[in-house]
Design an enzyme around this catalytic site. Structure first.
Site, mmCIF file in Angstrom:
data_model
loop_
_atom_site.group_PDB
_atom_site.id
_atom_site.type_symbol
_atom_site.label_atom_id
_atom_site.label_comp_id
_atom_site.label_asym_id
_atom_site.label_seq_id
_atom_site.Cartn_x
_atom_site.Cartn_y
_atom_site.Cartn_z
ATOM 1 N N PRO A 3 0.844 -1.048 -0.011
ATOM 2 C CG PRO A 3 -0.064 -1.282 2.147
ATOM 3 C CD PRO A 3 0.702 -2.145 1.274
ATOM 4 C CE LYS A 4 2.421 7.423 -3.587
ATOM 5 N NZ LYS A 4 2.148 8.426 -2.814
#
EC number: 6.5.1.2
Length: 556
Positions: free
Chosen positions: A121-122
């Site tokens: 995930p960013k």
């Protein structure tokens, strides 16, 4: 990751059409200077005081808009957001930053030339470098310009989520990661960014000891010169106390796998705020070759924004079926979800005046229920405040049942209303269809179509005989609709609950109701009762009701 990088890498053209404003050189210089000065003030507050005076998403989009303007008018000396000078602490390994792809096709192309791929995930926070020597955390540095940053060691040592001591392969290591605001069951699709990035930056930049430090976590996304394989890195990080990385790093081999995880993380509860996903190759160059802007082995695919900033092109006024004048802003087209948004209703003239919106302003728009565009806020006002003059309010719920040039808009709005699903349900004829019919057959009143023959409709210019016959059948179906629907078609101002409770079956019964009996219906008070009586007994309405009776409409 950090505010400036998000701006530098933002692909403005993937979300909207970056069309250059029609400004004179003097106006362009003025607008660019004003927005540039405002962004500089926001940057100073953010980086020097740890205070965010504007939402992260708004900041990113306005900074990208400034870059666009500078490109349009050949003023690109300083097109990037002004971040603080690198600081005094040199990173042992430079931060490369992350380039972004705009869509699935671009990601597929990137993946073809990279191997051993993993997705994370960013996480939306601020970037930091951690340096461990002989098992001790000796240095923590803000990202800064990627080469040098500010000394955050004292603050970072107060964050319980960051181990002060490590053993094994991490005993002498350099780690890069994201300081983030810890969340419980954060669903990005529903809750958005919540300005989490700015809150973390504020806690790190303020001189005082912030209680928010107790709520900050760390997500390690890079271990330059770490173990050869991703599995080894992840396992070592977990043993050292950085367990989030292994939990949220997954091997992927196709765009479809990436897309599936990206959607899951967007719609599922997470322990942090995110703004997309990052895909990285486990095959990285040596740390001494890392340079800002040169991270070719890692790419980001951000989520489509839930709100976009758009420039107001023009302000127009539309007359609705009840005579109310609505203000509509025509926008520079922007993409929201699967919709291309070009217009947004600003409401009444009074609301528009209170909002103080003029062509050239920047507004934030999003999608409300059922995908209807809505105005969230005005985020930037242009210097040229030339607004159109609204029309005089001469229309009422009792005007424009008969066609005339000055009544055209309200007349067409009445036709669109009566053909809608909840009224007479005349399928296959929208506003453009009514305009075509009006042009060909010249309405007298809004129900003139009841008197047209099958042959007239089949010979309508611009419409083939099959469609004309279909419309005739649908008009005949509408003629037989229940009386309740016909009083709605007339525009009798009944609240929805009252219309459902109304137990009358003829126009004469309606005319016989007095104020007291009207008030027995839900939602009808004293004032509404008087409006209903005035409407039903109005000479224009009485004439139309009689005409409907001549056409064989039930109840008239």
């Amino acid at each position: 990751m950090w505010r400036g990088l998000g701006v530098v890498m933002l692909l403005w053209s993937s979300y909207g059409l970056a069309i250059c404003p029609a400004w004179s050189p003097a106006q362009a210089e003025q607008e660019i200077a004003r927005l540039s000065a405002q962004i500089a003030r926001w940057d100073k507050a953010y980086w020097q005081q740890g205070v965010s005076d504007v939402n992260d998403d708004v900041y990113d989009q306005l900074a990208a808009r400034l870059k666009q303007w500078r490109h349009c008018f050949g003023d690109e000396q300083a097109t990037e957001a002004q971040m603080p000078a690198g600081g005094s602490i040199r990173h042992p390994v430079s931060h490369t930053g992350v380039s972004k792809v705009a869509n699935k096709a671009a990601l597929r192309q990137w993946m073809r030339s990279h191997q051993d791929l993993w997705i994370q995930p960013k996480v939306d926070g601020v970037a930091v470098t951690l340096v461990y020597r002989q098992g001790q955390l000796v240095q923590a540095t803000s990202r800064g310009d990627g080469l040098k940053g500010e000394d955050w060691t004292a603050k970072v040592k107060r964050i319980a989520a960051i181990p002060a001591r490590v053993t094994g392969p991490l005993a002498n290591s350099v780690l890069q990661g994201e300081l983030f605001l810890r969340r419980d069951n954060h669903v990005q699709h529903q809750m958005g960014g919540m300005n989490a990035r700015a809150k973390v930056a504020g806690a790190m930049m303020r001189q005082d000891d912030s209680a928010l430090l107790d709520h900050i976590g760390i997500f390690i996304w890079a271990w330059p010169d770490g173990p050869a394989t991703m599995d080894e890195r992840l396992q070592a990080l977990t043993r050292a106390g950085f367990g989030l990385t292994e939990s949220w790093t997954h091997k992927v081999s196709s765009v479809e796998e990436v897309e599936k995880l990206r959607h899951r993380w967007l719609t599922s509860p997470l322990p942090f705020v995110t703004d997309g996903v990052v895909i990285r190759s486990a095959q990285e160059p040596a740390g001494n070759r890392w340079l800002p802007g040169d991270g070719s082995w890692v790419i980001a695919w951000k989520y489509a924004p839930v709100a976009r900033i758009a420039e107001v092109r023009s302000i127009t006024f539309a007359v609705g079926r009840t005579g109310r004048i609505a203000v509509v802003a025509t926008l520079e087209p922007v993409q929201l979800d699967d919709k291309r948004v070009q217009r947004v209703n600003l409401g009444s003239i009074g609301r528009w005046q209170a909002l103080d919106i003029a062509p050239g302003d920047q507004v934030q728009v999003s999608l409300a229920g059922q995908g209807i565009p809505r105005l969230d806020s005005v985020v930037w006002r242009g210097s040229n405040r030339q607004k159109p003059v609204p029309p005089a309010s001469r229309f009422t719920p009792l005007t424009c049942f008969y066609a005339s040039p000055e009544c055209h808009e309200q007349f067409m709005a009445r036709l669109a209303w009566l053909s809608s699903k909840d009224v007479l349900d005349i399928k296959g004829v929208g506003e453009s269809g009514w305009r075509l019919l009006h042009q060909a057959h010249h309405f007298e009143n809004i129900f003139s179509w009841l008197a047209w023959t099958k042959e007239q409709l089949q010979n309508t210019p611009g419409m083939n005989a099959t469609r004309g016959l279909m419309l005739w059948h649908r008009f005949e179906f509408a003629r037989k609709q229940p009386f309740r629907r016909w009083i709605a078609a007339l525009g009798v101002p009944l609240p929805r609950a009252a219309a459902k409770a109304l137990n009358v079956h003829s126009w004469q019964q309606l005319r016989e109701k007095d104020a007291e009996s009207w008030q027995q219906l839900p939602g009808v008070g004293k004032e509404n009762a008087q409006k209903l009586i005035a409407f039903i007994h109005d000479p224009t309405i009485a004439t139309l009701a009689a005409w409907l009776g001549e056409q064989g409409v039930q109840g008239f």
